[in-house]
Write a protein that holds these residues in place. Structure first.
Motif, PDB file in Angstrom:
ATOM      1  N   GLY A 304       0.803  -1.217   0.000  1.00 60.19           N
ATOM      2  CA  GLY A 304       0.000   0.000   0.000  1.00 60.19           C
ATOM      3  C   GLY A 304       0.834   1.264   0.000  1.00 60.19           C
ATOM      4  O   GLY A 304       0.324   2.357   0.282  1.00 60.19           O
ATOM      5  N   GLN A 305       2.142   1.129  -0.306  1.00 62.80           N
ATOM      6  CA  GLN A 305       3.026   2.283  -0.379  1.00 62.80           C
ATOM      7  C   GLN A 305       3.430   2.525  -1.831  1.00 62.80           C
ATOM      8  O   GLN A 305       2.954   1.844  -2.743  1.00 62.80           O
ATOM      9  CB  GLN A 305       4.258   2.049   0.501  1.00 62.80           C
ATOM     10  CG  GLN A 305       3.946   1.859   1.977  1.00 62.80           C
ATOM     11  CD  GLN A 305       3.578   3.161   2.677  1.00 62.80           C
ATOM     12  OE1 GLN A 305       3.586   4.232   2.081  1.00 62.80           O
ATOM     13  NE2 GLN A 305       3.253   3.077   3.957  1.00 62.80           N
ATOM     14  N   LEU A 306       4.319   3.476  -2.064  1.00 66.18           N
ATOM     15  CA  LEU A 306       4.729   3.845  -3.416  1.00 66.18           C
ATOM     16  C   LEU A 306       6.094   3.235  -3.740  1.00 66.18           C
ATOM     17  O   LEU A 306       7.054   3.415  -2.987  1.00 66.18           O
ATOM     18  CB  LEU A 306       4.794   5.369  -3.550  1.00 66.18           C
ATOM     19  CG  LEU A 306       3.465   6.105  -3.353  1.00 66.18           C
ATOM     20  CD1 LEU A 306       3.689   7.609  -3.277  1.00 66.18           C
ATOM     21  CD2 LEU A 306       2.494   5.776  -4.485  1.00 66.18           C
ATOM     22  N   TYR A 307       6.168   2.535  -4.890  1.00 70.39           N
ATOM     23  CA  TYR A 307       7.409   1.882  -5.302  1.00 70.39           C
ATOM     24  C   TYR A 307       7.679   2.167  -6.778  1.00 70.39           C
ATOM     25  O   TYR A 307       6.760   2.430  -7.553  1.00 70.39           O
ATOM     26  CB  TYR A 307       7.321   0.369  -5.077  1.00 70.39           C
ATOM     27  CG  TYR A 307       7.164  -0.006  -3.623  1.00 70.39           C
ATOM     28  CD1 TYR A 307       8.273  -0.147  -2.799  1.00 70.39           C
ATOM     29  CD2 TYR A 307       5.901  -0.204  -3.066  1.00 70.39           C
ATOM     30  CE1 TYR A 307       8.133  -0.478  -1.457  1.00 70.39           C
ATOM     31  CE2 TYR A 307       5.751  -0.533  -1.725  1.00 70.39           C
ATOM     32  CZ  TYR A 307       6.870  -0.666  -0.930  1.00 70.39           C
ATOM     33  OH  TYR A 307       6.730  -0.985   0.397  1.00 70.39           O
ATOM     34  N   PHE A 308       8.959   2.096  -7.164  1.00 66.15           N
ATOM     35  CA  PHE A 308       9.339   2.315  -8.559  1.00 66.15           C
ATOM     36  C   PHE A 308      10.432   1.335  -8.957  1.00 66.15           C
ATOM     37  O   PHE A 308      11.223   0.893  -8.129  1.00 66.15           O
ATOM     38  CB  PHE A 308       9.826   3.756  -8.773  1.00 66.15           C
ATOM     39  CG  PHE A 308      11.143   4.063  -8.100  1.00 66.15           C
ATOM     40  CD1 PHE A 308      12.346   3.945  -8.787  1.00 66.15           C
ATOM     41  CD2 PHE A 308      11.186   4.462  -6.767  1.00 66.15           C
ATOM     42  CE1 PHE A 308      13.562   4.218  -8.167  1.00 66.15           C
ATOM     43  CE2 PHE A 308      12.393   4.739  -6.137  1.00 66.15           C
ATOM     44  CZ  PHE A 308      13.586   4.616  -6.841  1.00 66.15           C
ATOM     45  N   ARG A 309      10.479   1.003 -10.251  1.00 66.89           N
ATOM     46  CA  ARG A 309      11.513   0.105 -10.771  1.00 66.89           C
ATOM     47  C   ARG A 309      12.502   0.814 -11.687  1.00 66.89           C
ATOM     48  O   ARG A 309      13.583   0.287 -11.959  1.00 66.89           O
ATOM     49  CB  ARG A 309      10.856  -1.061 -11.523  1.00 66.89           C
ATOM     50  CG  ARG A 309      10.125  -2.052 -10.617  1.00 66.89           C
ATOM     51  CD  ARG A 309       9.314  -3.048 -11.417  1.00 66.89           C
ATOM     52  NE  ARG A 309       8.195  -2.378 -12.095  1.00 66.89           N
ATOM     53  CZ  ARG A 309       7.271  -3.005 -12.814  1.00 66.89           C
ATOM     54  NH1 ARG A 309       7.338  -4.320 -12.967  1.00 66.89           N
ATOM     55  NH2 ARG A 309       6.292  -2.335 -13.387  1.00 66.89           N
ATOM     56  N   ASN A 310      12.139   1.983 -12.176  1.00 62.40           N
ATOM     57  CA  ASN A 310      13.009   2.725 -13.087  1.00 62.40           C
ATOM     58  C   ASN A 310      12.648   4.205 -13.027  1.00 62.40           C
ATOM     59  O   ASN A 310      11.725   4.607 -12.301  1.00 62.40           O
ATOM     60  CB  ASN A 310      12.876   2.181 -14.514  1.00 62.40           C
ATOM     61  CG  ASN A 310      11.417   2.098 -14.957  1.00 62.40           C
ATOM     62  OD1 ASN A 310      10.678   3.075 -14.869  1.00 62.40           O
ATOM     63  ND2 ASN A 310      10.998   0.915 -15.410  1.00 62.40           N
ATOM     64  N   SER A 311      13.368   5.012 -13.784  1.00 57.42           N
ATOM     65  CA  SER A 311      13.175   6.463 -13.721  1.00 57.42           C
ATOM     66  C   SER A 311      11.790   6.886 -14.207  1.00 57.42           C
ATOM     67  O   SER A 311      11.204   7.838 -13.674  1.00 57.42           O
ATOM     68  CB  SER A 311      14.261   7.170 -14.536  1.00 57.42           C
ATOM     69  OG  SER A 311      14.248   6.734 -15.884  1.00 57.42           O
ATOM     70  N   ILE A 312      11.260   6.187 -15.207  1.00 57.78           N
ATOM     71  CA  ILE A 312       9.931   6.528 -15.725  1.00 57.78           C
ATOM     72  C   ILE A 312       8.865   6.291 -14.656  1.00 57.78           C
ATOM     73  O   ILE A 312       7.968   7.124 -14.447  1.00 57.78           O
ATOM     74  CB  ILE A 312       9.608   5.710 -16.994  1.00 57.78           C
ATOM     75  CG1 ILE A 312      10.640   5.990 -18.095  1.00 57.78           C
ATOM     76  CG2 ILE A 312       8.196   6.033 -17.483  1.00 57.78           C
ATOM     77  CD1 ILE A 312      10.716   7.444 -18.507  1.00 57.78           C
ATOM     78  N   GLU A 313       8.964   5.156 -13.970  1.00 61.98           N
ATOM     79  CA  GLU A 313       7.995   4.865 -12.910  1.00 61.98           C
ATOM     80  C   GLU A 313       8.138   5.853 -11.756  1.00 61.98           C
ATOM     81  O   GLU A 313       7.142   6.255 -11.154  1.00 61.98           O
ATOM     82  CB  GLU A 313       8.178   3.435 -12.405  1.00 61.98           C
ATOM     83  CG  GLU A 313       7.667   2.379 -13.367  1.00 61.98           C
ATOM     84  CD  GLU A 313       7.613   0.999 -12.735  1.00 61.98           C
ATOM     85  OE1 GLU A 313       8.018   0.861 -11.557  1.00 61.98           O
ATOM     86  OE2 GLU A 313       7.168   0.056 -13.415  1.00 61.98           O
ATOM     87  N   LEU A 314       9.371   6.251 -11.442  1.00 58.35           N
ATOM     88  CA  LEU A 314       9.558   7.223 -10.370  1.00 58.35           C
ATOM     89  C   LEU A 314       8.896   8.550 -10.734  1.00 58.35           C
ATOM     90  O   LEU A 314       8.224   9.169  -9.896  1.00 58.35           O
ATOM     91  CB  LEU A 314      11.046   7.441 -10.093  1.00 58.35           C
ATOM     92  CG  LEU A 314      11.353   8.538  -9.061  1.00 58.35           C
ATOM     93  CD1 LEU A 314      10.716   8.222  -7.712  1.00 58.35           C
ATOM     94  CD2 LEU A 314      12.857   8.730  -8.907  1.00 58.35           C
ATOM     95  N   ALA A 315       9.078   8.991 -11.964  1.00 59.37           N
ATOM     96  CA  ALA A 315       8.456  10.242 -12.401  1.00 59.37           C
ATOM     97  C   ALA A 315       6.938  10.172 -12.236  1.00 59.37           C
ATOM     98  O   ALA A 315       6.298  11.136 -11.775  1.00 59.37           O
ATOM     99  CB  ALA A 315       8.820  10.525 -13.855  1.00 59.37           C
ATOM    100  N   GLU A 316       6.363   9.017 -12.573  1.00 55.58           N
ATOM    101  CA  GLU A 316       4.911   8.843 -12.435  1.00 55.58           C
ATOM    102  C   GLU A 316       4.493   8.869 -10.976  1.00 55.58           C
ATOM    103  O   GLU A 316       3.466   9.458 -10.625  1.00 55.58           O
ATOM    104  CB  GLU A 316       4.503   7.517 -13.086  1.00 55.58           C
ATOM    105  CG  GLU A 316       2.995   7.318 -13.211  1.00 55.58           C
ATOM    106  CD  GLU A 316       2.354   6.820 -11.922  1.00 55.58           C
ATOM    107  OE1 GLU A 316       1.189   7.179 -11.651  1.00 55.58           O
ATOM    108  OE2 GLU A 316       3.030   6.076 -11.180  1.00 55.58           O
TER     109      GLU A 316
END
Length: 362
Positions: A304-316
């Motif tokens: 239920g938290q925020l996660y990213f796998r790459n720079s594009i996902e982080l930007a989103e």
């Protein structure tokens, strides 16, 4: 019981996770009633060989300059008069058969998956794998700080579950919020993101800097960490700008507490180190944490938290977070702070180590 903590650069903590661990666990074990020593590297400036009642033993070598000599010398000095040797990491494990005295019980805190760190050369990674084998065979007991890490040692190193225990790290209660610290960095409350990490590939600082840039956010990002003289550091430093700040390292705990508390969110890119102290400290400060998506970070910060796998996902994720109301973002913080209370306190960790040591020492 006489306990020596070996393998960190020493206390007070001024480098990384093992030093934070050594400082906090030594103090907790001291309060329980044990005689505790911490073996540190050459150059300790603690007068009279004591730090808040903890005995300081100084190695003849510096860990960063002569790691093998440091491990051997530290283990040898600790072995003479201590019942328990609590060893941070596996770097010194090949010396266990040589330095062990009859009275010694060796407990290895196995740290993260060091053989996956991109900063290490092929030769260094080979040594780590050899050291892992020695730790598996010659440790009396192993401790992992995360379930995902324990799985590696059980499945890949064939360590019986009866010889391994999961004891998560803890974190301290934040000192509070001092707005003067933000002004030192030219920052305004909740108008910046923060990242605290060494400039190494497995911490994904490059992807974070790129994702932050692509997001188009009007906020700033403060990247706290040592600028090592490497090609990777040079690549990261190219992103330095008016909104992407890289002032260097900061080890003053109260200042870091204020910087985390004042941040809009903490961006966490660590991927191979098990339970990371910087993530715990940000969760404890009540800061929204956007983490690299891997088993270690999900185990710590939960679902239920925020996660990213790459720079594009982080930007989103950055765009998504900034579109939410203050009430919605506060829910992320509440969940994180509750996990700290439930699972990640130094008191819980020390009690677990105390129970383990008493069982091993009969």
């Amino acid at each position: 019981m006489k306990i020596a903590i070996v393998g960190s650069r020493g206390i007070p903590a001024a480098y990384g996770g093992f030093e934070t661990f050594a400082e906090n666990i030594s103090a907790q074990l001291r309060d329980i009633g044990h005689e505790v020593s911490v073996v540190g590297e050459k150059g300790s400036n603690i007068t009279q060989g004591k730090f808040h009642g903890i005995r300081i033993i100084e190695s003849a070598y510096r860990k960063g300059e002569s790691p093998l000599k440091f491990y051997y010398d530290s283990l040898k000095k600790a072995s003479f008069e201590h019942d328990i040797l609590l060893v941070c990491g596996v770097g010194g494990a090949p010396f266990y058969p040589i330095i062990r005295k009859k009275r010694n019980i060796i407990v290895s805190n196995v740290d993260g998956l060091e053989h996956l760190r991109d900063k290490y050369s092929f030769l260094q990674k080979t040594y780590v794998r050899i050291a892992q084998k020695f730790a598996s065979k010659y440790s009396d007991f192993l401790v992992a700080d995360a379930k995902a890490l324990a799985s590696f040692w059980i499945q890949k190193q064939n360590v019986p579950s009866s010889r391994l225990k999961i004891i998560p790290y803890g974190t301290h209660k934040p000192a509070g919020f001092n707005p003067d610290v933000l002004r030192e960095y030219g920052l305004q409350n909740k108008e910046y993101y923060i990242l605290v990490a060494r400039f190494v590939p497995e911490n994904h600082i490059l992807e974070i800097a790129e994702g932050f840039r692509v997001s188009g956010t009007k906020k700033k990002i403060l990247i706290i960490g040592t600028h090592e003289n490497t090609e990777y550091s040079e690549m990261v430093l190219k992103y330095k700008s008016e909104n992407i700040l890289m002032p260097g390292a900061q080890y003053h705990r109260e200042k870091l507490d204020s910087l985390r508390a004042g941040a809009f969110a903490y961006l966490h890119g660590h991927s191979v180190g098990g339970t990371n102290p910087s993530l715990l400290e940000s969760m404890s400060a009540g800061t929204v944490c956007i983490c690299h998506d891997n088993p270690f970070n999900r185990e710590v910060n939960g679902e239920g938290q925020l996660y990213f796998r790459n720079s594009i996902e982080l930007a989103e994720r950055i765009k998504r977070l900034e579109s939410k109301s203050e009430q919605e973002t506060s829910e992320y913080c509440k969940k994180s702070m509750q996990r700290i209370k439930d699972f990640y306190t130094w008191n819980n960790a020390a009690n677990s180590y105390n129970t383990l040591f008493r069982e091993l020492n009969g």
